[in-house]
Write a protein that holds these residues in place. Structure first.
Motif, PDB file in Angstrom:
ATOM      1  N   ALA A   1      -6.704  -0.124  -7.422  1.00  0.00           N
ATOM      2  CA  ALA A   1      -5.824   0.921  -7.963  1.00  0.00           C
ATOM      3  C   ALA A   1      -5.900   0.975  -9.484  1.00  0.00           C
ATOM      4  O   ALA A   1      -5.865   2.062 -10.078  1.00  0.00           O
ATOM      5  CB  ALA A   1      -4.390   0.680  -7.508  1.00  0.00           C
TER       6      ALA A   1
ATOM      7  N   TYR B   1      -6.926   4.555 -11.339  1.00  0.00           N
ATOM      8  CA  TYR B   1      -5.908   5.350 -12.026  1.00  0.00           C
ATOM      9  C   TYR B   1      -5.683   4.976 -13.486  1.00  0.00           C
ATOM     10  O   TYR B   1      -4.772   5.496 -14.129  1.00  0.00           O
ATOM     11  CB  TYR B   1      -4.586   5.257 -11.255  1.00  0.00           C
ATOM     12  CG  TYR B   1      -4.710   5.830  -9.866  1.00  0.00           C
ATOM     13  CD1 TYR B   1      -4.770   7.211  -9.661  1.00  0.00           C
ATOM     14  CD2 TYR B   1      -4.820   5.000  -8.754  1.00  0.00           C
ATOM     15  CE1 TYR B   1      -4.917   7.736  -8.387  1.00  0.00           C
ATOM     16  CE2 TYR B   1      -4.963   5.515  -7.479  1.00  0.00           C
ATOM     17  CZ  TYR B   1      -5.009   6.887  -7.296  1.00  0.00           C
ATOM     18  OH  TYR B   1      -5.160   7.407  -6.030  1.00  0.00           O
TER      19      TYR B   1
ATOM     20  N   LYS C   1       1.124   3.951  -2.990  1.00  0.00           N
ATOM     21  CA  LYS C   1       0.721   5.318  -2.642  1.00  0.00           C
ATOM     22  C   LYS C   1       1.742   6.337  -3.152  1.00  0.00           C
ATOM     23  O   LYS C   1       1.390   7.320  -3.829  1.00  0.00           O
ATOM     24  CB  LYS C   1       0.570   5.435  -1.123  1.00  0.00           C
ATOM     25  CG  LYS C   1       0.265   6.825  -0.611  1.00  0.00           C
ATOM     26  CD  LYS C   1       0.135   6.807   0.915  1.00  0.00           C
ATOM     27  CE  LYS C   1      -0.105   8.202   1.463  1.00  0.00           C
ATOM     28  NZ  LYS C   1      -0.280   8.186   2.942  1.00  0.00           N
TER      29      LYS C   1
ATOM     30  N   TRP D   1       0.830  -1.208   0.000  1.00  0.00           N
ATOM     31  CA  TRP D   1       0.000   0.000   0.000  1.00  0.00           C
ATOM     32  C   TRP D   1       0.868   1.264   0.000  1.00  0.00           C
ATOM     33  O   TRP D   1       0.635   2.193  -0.783  1.00  0.00           O
ATOM     34  CB  TRP D   1      -0.917  -0.022   1.224  1.00  0.00           C
ATOM     35  CG  TRP D   1      -1.642   1.278   1.458  1.00  0.00           C
ATOM     36  CD1 TRP D   1      -2.602   1.838   0.674  1.00  0.00           C
ATOM     37  CD2 TRP D   1      -1.424   2.176   2.555  1.00  0.00           C
ATOM     38  NE1 TRP D   1      -3.017   3.044   1.220  1.00  0.00           N
ATOM     39  CE2 TRP D   1      -2.302   3.272   2.373  1.00  0.00           C
ATOM     40  CE3 TRP D   1      -0.587   2.153   3.665  1.00  0.00           C
ATOM     41  CZ2 TRP D   1      -2.360   4.332   3.262  1.00  0.00           C
ATOM     42  CZ3 TRP D   1      -0.646   3.212   4.563  1.00  0.00           C
ATOM     43  CH2 TRP D   1      -1.522   4.287   4.357  1.00  0.00           C
TER      44      TRP D   1
ATOM     45  N   ILE E   1       2.376   6.016  -7.166  1.00  0.00           N
ATOM     46  CA  ILE E   1       1.286   6.587  -7.953  1.00  0.00           C
ATOM     47  C   ILE E   1       1.317   8.109  -7.907  1.00  0.00           C
ATOM     48  O   ILE E   1       1.076   8.782  -8.926  1.00  0.00           O
ATOM     49  CB  ILE E   1      -0.073   6.035  -7.472  1.00  0.00           C
ATOM     50  CG1 ILE E   1      -0.211   4.560  -7.898  1.00  0.00           C
ATOM     51  CG2 ILE E   1      -1.238   6.867  -8.021  1.00  0.00           C
ATOM     52  CD1 ILE E   1      -1.386   3.837  -7.278  1.00  0.00           C
TER      53      ILE E   1
END
Length: 254
Positions: A172, A176, A126, A122, A129
Motif C-alpha cells: 500500500a 499510494y 481499503k 485489508w 485509503i
C-alpha cells in the motif's frame, strides 16, 4: 503536548477499548487530535472515550467488527460525518488465540485469526485509503508484530497473519505514496497488556522466558507502542513510509 502536528486532525483507532489501542487513543488525544474509538467491546470503548473527555479531548465511540466490510465502511463514514475528514488511522484491532505448533493447529482458529488480523486490516485500509484519496492524503499505521518479522514457534497462524500485515503495508505504501498517503506498521515485542496478563495467569512460568527474549530485560508497555504509532502518523515522520518499526526491546536483534 508536543508539536507533532495533530491539532484539529481526526484520527481513527481500532481495537481501542483497551491495551495498545486505548493507550494510542489517549496519546493522540493528548496531542490535540479528535479521536474515533472503534471496537467490538462497547463498554471498553466508551470507557476510553470517557478518559479522553476527562482530559478535555474530543472523542466518540463506534462499534464495529473490522472483519465485516459494511461495518468498516460505516466506521469510516461516521468519522467523516463527525469530523469532516480522516487524517490518520491506526489499524490496531487483532486477536491472538493459539498456542500450538503448526501441525496441531485447527482450521477454525486459522479462519478466525485471518479474518480479524488480515481481512480486518485489508478492509480498514481499503476504506480509509478511498477516503484519503478524496481528501488529498493521510497517514495509516497498522499493528503488525515481531511475529511478522521473524518466526513465532507455537503461534504459526498468528505469525502468518502478521507477515501478511507487513506485506500489505509495504504494498500500500508503494501504491499510494504519490497520492500523499503514508502507510507504515509498528511491530511490538511482547507487551504488558490485559491479554498477556491473562496468559501469564494461566502459565506463570512463561514470564521468565519472555523476559529472557528481550535484551532490554523487561516487557514493553502499551504506551511505548502508542508513542511509536503517534510518531509514525505525525508530521515528524513525513518522509517515512513502507517502514516496519520494531518496538521490541531488542528481541529481533538476537
Amino acid at each position: 503536548m508536543s508539536n507533532l502536528g495533530f491539532s484539529g486532525k481526526s484520527v481513527l483507532v481500532t481495537g481501542a477499548a483497551g491495551g495498545i489501542g486505548r493507550a494510542a487513543a489517549l496519546a493522540f488525544a493528548r496531542e490535540g487530535a479528535r479521536v474515533a474509538i472503534v471496537d467490538v467491546d462497547a463498554k471498553g470503548g466508551e470507557e476510553t472515550v470517557g478518559l479522553i473527555a476527562q482530559g478535555g479531548g474530543d472523542a466518540f465511540f463506534f462499534k464495529a467488527d473490522v472483519s465485516q466490510s459494511a461495518q468498516v465502511e460505516a466506521m469510516v463514514t461516521a468519522v467523516v460525518e463527525r469530523y469532516g475528514r480522516l487524517d490518520c488511522a491506526f489499524n490496531n484491532a487483532g486477536i491472538e488465540i493459539e498456542h500450538l505448533p503448526l501441525a496441531e493447529s485447527d482450521e477454525a482458529t486459522f479462519d478466525r485469526v485471518m479474518s480479524v488480523n488480515v481481512k480486518g486490516v485489508w478492509l480498514c485500509m481499503k476504506h480509509e485509503i478511498r477516503q484519503m484519496l478524496k481528501q488529498g492524503g493521510g497517514a495509516i499505521v497498522n499493528t503488525a508484530s515481531v511475529a511478522g518479522l521473524v518466526g513465532a514457534p507455537g503461534m504459526p497462524v498468528y505469525a502468518a497473519s502478521k507477515h501478511a500485515v507487513v506485506g500489505m503495508t509495504k504494498t500500500a505504501s508503494a501504491e499510494y505514496g504519490r497520492a500523499g498517503i503514508r502507510v507504515n506498521s509498528v511491530c511490538p515485542g511482547i507487551i504488558r497488556t490485559p491479554m498477556l496478563e491473562r496468559a501469564l495467569e494461566r502459565e506463570p512460568r512463561r514470564e521468565k522466558n519472555i523476559l529472557k527474549a528481550h535484551p532490554i530485560g523487561r516487557l514493553g508497555e502499551a504506551e511505548e507502542i502508542a508513542n511509536a504509532a503517534v510518531w509514525l502518523c505525525s508530521d515528524a515522520a513525513s518522509f517515512v513510509t513502507g517502514h516496519q518499526m520494531a518496538v521490541d526491546g531488542g528481541l529481533t536483534s538476537i
